[in-house]
Design a protein around this motif. Structure first.
Motif, PDB file in Angstrom:
ATOM      1  N   LYS A 264       0.843  -1.195   0.000  1.00  0.00           N
ATOM      2  CA  LYS A 264       0.000   0.000   0.000  1.00  0.00           C
ATOM      3  C   LYS A 264       0.877   1.243   0.000  1.00  0.00           C
ATOM      4  O   LYS A 264       1.893   1.290   0.682  1.00  0.00           O
ATOM      5  N   THR A 265       0.482   2.241  -0.766  1.00  0.00           N
ATOM      6  CA  THR A 265       1.172   3.528  -0.735  1.00  0.00           C
ATOM      7  C   THR A 265       0.255   4.548  -0.078  1.00  0.00           C
ATOM      8  O   THR A 265      -0.970   4.470  -0.191  1.00  0.00           O
TER       9      THR A 265
ATOM     10  N   ASP B  72       4.566   4.164   3.308  1.00  0.00           N
ATOM     11  CA  ASP B  72       4.280   3.043   2.413  1.00  0.00           C
ATOM     12  C   ASP B  72       4.355   1.760   3.225  1.00  0.00           C
ATOM     13  O   ASP B  72       5.108   1.655   4.191  1.00  0.00           O
ATOM     14  N   VAL B  73       3.564   0.779   2.818  1.00  0.00           N
ATOM     15  CA  VAL B  73       3.543  -0.511   3.514  1.00  0.00           C
ATOM     16  C   VAL B  73       4.012  -1.595   2.553  1.00  0.00           C
ATOM     17  O   VAL B  73       3.509  -1.698   1.426  1.00  0.00           O
ATOM     18  N   PHE B  74       4.980  -2.385   3.000  1.00  0.00           N
ATOM     19  CA  PHE B  74       5.543  -3.470   2.208  1.00  0.00           C
ATOM     20  C   PHE B  74       5.262  -4.797   2.896  1.00  0.00           C
ATOM     21  O   PHE B  74       4.984  -4.848   4.095  1.00  0.00           O
TER      22      PHE B  74
ATOM     23  N   ARG C  39       6.707   1.941   6.519  1.00  0.00           N
ATOM     24  CA  ARG C  39       7.880   2.816   6.502  1.00  0.00           C
ATOM     25  C   ARG C  39       7.449   4.254   6.260  1.00  0.00           C
ATOM     26  O   ARG C  39       6.945   4.608   5.194  1.00  0.00           O
ATOM     27  N   TYR C  40       7.662   5.080   7.272  1.00  0.00           N
ATOM     28  CA  TYR C  40       7.303   6.491   7.168  1.00  0.00           C
ATOM     29  C   TYR C  40       8.337   7.240   6.350  1.00  0.00           C
ATOM     30  O   TYR C  40       9.527   6.977   6.435  1.00  0.00           O
ATOM     31  N   ARG C  41       7.842   8.184   5.568  1.00  0.00           N
ATOM     32  CA  ARG C  41       8.737   9.003   4.774  1.00  0.00           C
ATOM     33  C   ARG C  41       9.427  10.028   5.653  1.00  0.00           C
ATOM     34  O   ARG C  41       8.921  10.428   6.685  1.00  0.00           O
ATOM     35  N   ASP C  42      10.578  10.492   5.194  1.00  0.00           N
ATOM     36  CA  ASP C  42      11.336  11.490   5.939  1.00  0.00           C
ATOM     37  C   ASP C  42      11.011  12.892   5.423  1.00  0.00           C
ATOM     38  O   ASP C  42      10.005  13.462   5.766  1.00  0.00           O
ATOM     39  N   THR C  43      11.878  13.420   4.543  1.00  0.00           N
ATOM     40  CA  THR C  43      11.687  14.793   4.066  1.00  0.00           C
ATOM     41  C   THR C  43      10.480  14.936   3.149  1.00  0.00           C
ATOM     42  O   THR C  43      10.043  16.047   2.870  1.00  0.00           O
TER      43      THR C  43
END
Length: 288
Positions: free
Chosen positions: A68-69, A74-76, A96-100
């Motif tokens: 999922k995005t 995003d989820v892997f 996984r959380y995005r950074d910048t």
């Protein structure tokens, strides 16, 4: 007659011996060694842990693809398995959380009101929305969701079991649904068309879950049929980084009413006569 030399191998105490297995050091591009032992104990899921959690030091994480995005993360799908015990492996969801590129950074203030940060520098960076602030935000959202998953799990709420957190990545239970023996990701509630009896059963589960939350002083804050999974005959609540303190956040009750409205609107559209104001009033009776 056979003689035995004192201290020979056939006289060793079995407790001083062990089996030694060599692991292949080569990993594919989509693999890494399990990070289970790399994280601190508090960064691992609550005990007692499910039997399916793989804790072997020799386990390998294999990324299977994206599930999922989203705007924030995003989820892997990641399989964790020991090559010497492949049947004991498990597939998990890796969020996984995005950074910048944390695109919903501006939403943080209303949800995090009432929370405190340990470092004033980080708090100032968040308010300025600087590059460092976005990095802090990604980490804060991940830590917030990790804490919420653990707390909800310990309250007995229907959420994925949290396996571990490392940085901005959370490994958690993959919620599935089996149809004709085939295992797939459980659909979002919004994607389903349940029969009347199942619809009523879902609503009862929702009401019970919300009551447990408010009794603990917690509001989901962004609850909708899009972050609720239908795993067969049970509902599972996901996406928890924005949980709100019902009392500590001045908008806590507004968020709760919105959660009620989002869910009741969907149930009414499926033919179930429910009212968000009535549900909200019932929950308030549980809260105070």
């Amino acid at each position: 007659m056979t003689s035995h030399t004192p201290g020979s191998a056939d006289e060793l105490d079995p407790s001083f011996t062990f089996d030694f297995h060599v692991y292949d050091e080569g990993l594919a591009d989509n693999q890494r060694w399990s990070t289970w032992l790399d994280v601190e104990p508090l960064m691992r899921g609550p005990e007692p842990r499910p039997d399916w959690v793989v804790t072997s030091q020799g386990a390998i994480d294999t990324e299977l693809g994206i599930l999922k995005t989203g705007k924030e993360a995003d989820v892997f799908l990641v399989e964790r398995a020991d090559p010497l015990d492949p049947d004991g492996g498990v597939v998990m969801a890796a969020k996984r959380y995005r950074d910048t590129d944390h695109r919903t950074f501006h939403r943080a203030a209303s949800y995090t009101e009432g929370r405190s940060m340990k470092r004033s520098r980080d708090e100032r960076a968040l308010k300025r929305k600087s590059t460092w602030g976005r990095l802090v935000a990604a980490g804060e959202w991940a830590v917030s969701e990790w804490g919420a998953l653990k707390r909800f799990h310990e309250l007995g709420l229907p959420v994925p079991y949290p396996v571990q957190i490392e940085g901005t990545e959370i490994l958690m239970e993959w919620i599935t649904h089996s149809v004709d023996g085939e295992v797939n990701t459980a659909p979002r509630l919004a994607q389903t068309r349940p029969a009347r009896d199942l619809l009523e059963h879902y609503y009862e589960q929702l009401r019970d879950a919300l009551a447990t939350m408010v009794q603990a002083g917690i509001v989901h804050g962004d609850l909708s049929p899009y972050n609720t999974l239908a795993a067969g005959d049970r509902l599972v609540i996901i996406d928890l980084p924005q949980i709100v303190d019902l009392v500590g956040n001045v908008q806590g009750m507004d968020f709760l009413l919105r959660d009620c409205a989002n869910m009741c609107t969907w149930f009414r559209a499926r033919g179930l006569e429910v009212d968000e104001q009535e549900l909200f009033g019932e929950l308030m009776a549980h809260a105070f």
